[in-house]
Enzyme design. Sequence first.
Site, PDB file in Angstrom:
ATOM      1  CB  CYS A   1      56.477 -53.647 -26.281  1.00  9.82           C
ATOM      2  SG  CYS A   1      57.151 -52.318 -25.298  1.00  9.82           S
TER       3      CYS A   1
ATOM      4  NE  ARG B   1      54.936 -60.630 -13.252  1.00 11.94           N
ATOM      5  CZ  ARG B   1      55.085 -59.374 -13.657  1.00 11.94           C
ATOM      6  NH1 ARG B   1      55.450 -59.119 -14.877  1.00 11.94           N
ATOM      7  NH2 ARG B   1      54.834 -58.374 -12.840  1.00 11.94           N
TER       8      ARG B   1
ATOM      9  CB  CYS C   1      56.666 -49.760 -27.252  1.00  8.28           C
ATOM     10  SG  CYS C   1      58.038 -50.758 -26.804  1.00  8.28           S
TER      11      CYS C   1
END
Length: 121
Positions: free
Chosen positions: A115, A12, A112
């Site tokens: 997150c 990523r 969340c």
Amino acid sequence: MQHFFVTLMYDRVLRYPDRVRNLYFTFLFVLRAVTKASNYLEQAEYDTCNPNENLTTQSLIKQLIYNLKLQAACPIPFDEANLWKGRSGLELKQKIQQQFRNISALMDCVGCEKCRLWGML
Ligand SMILES: *[C@@H]1O[C@H](CO)[C@@H](O)[C@H](O)[C@H]1NC(C)=O
Ligand SMILES: *[C@@H]1O[C@H](CO)[C@@H](O)[C@H](O)[C@H]1NC(C)=O
């Protein structure tokens, strides 16, 4: 598990030089902000809803603020005064502020907590 994160990090981020540069820029930007706000961060009260974690958080923040290795390696991680200089400086500042607002607004919709924190960073 660790292998999973290394692979994820490679797939990523590390494969893309522009993402590595962005990550580095973000690191320096946040480090500069933490350095500038160190007086405030040292005295702030950390409320995690758990007395032990309150203290741990405060201790970790102090370790970060007074980290000698970090200070030696990066005395002035980022000179924001230079960033806002020149004709395009004001425009850039407004663009970054707008982008921060947009990201914050987006992150408000994320349920969340962890997150949300990482998303903001
Ligand atoms: C720390 O944790 C407790 C939960 O037991 C909480 O009541 C308190 O307000 C927290 N914050 C601080 C700054 O101590
Ligand atoms: C922020 O969001 C507004 C409206 O949703 C959009 O018009 C603007 O281009 C966005 N700005 C940036 C810097 O992403």
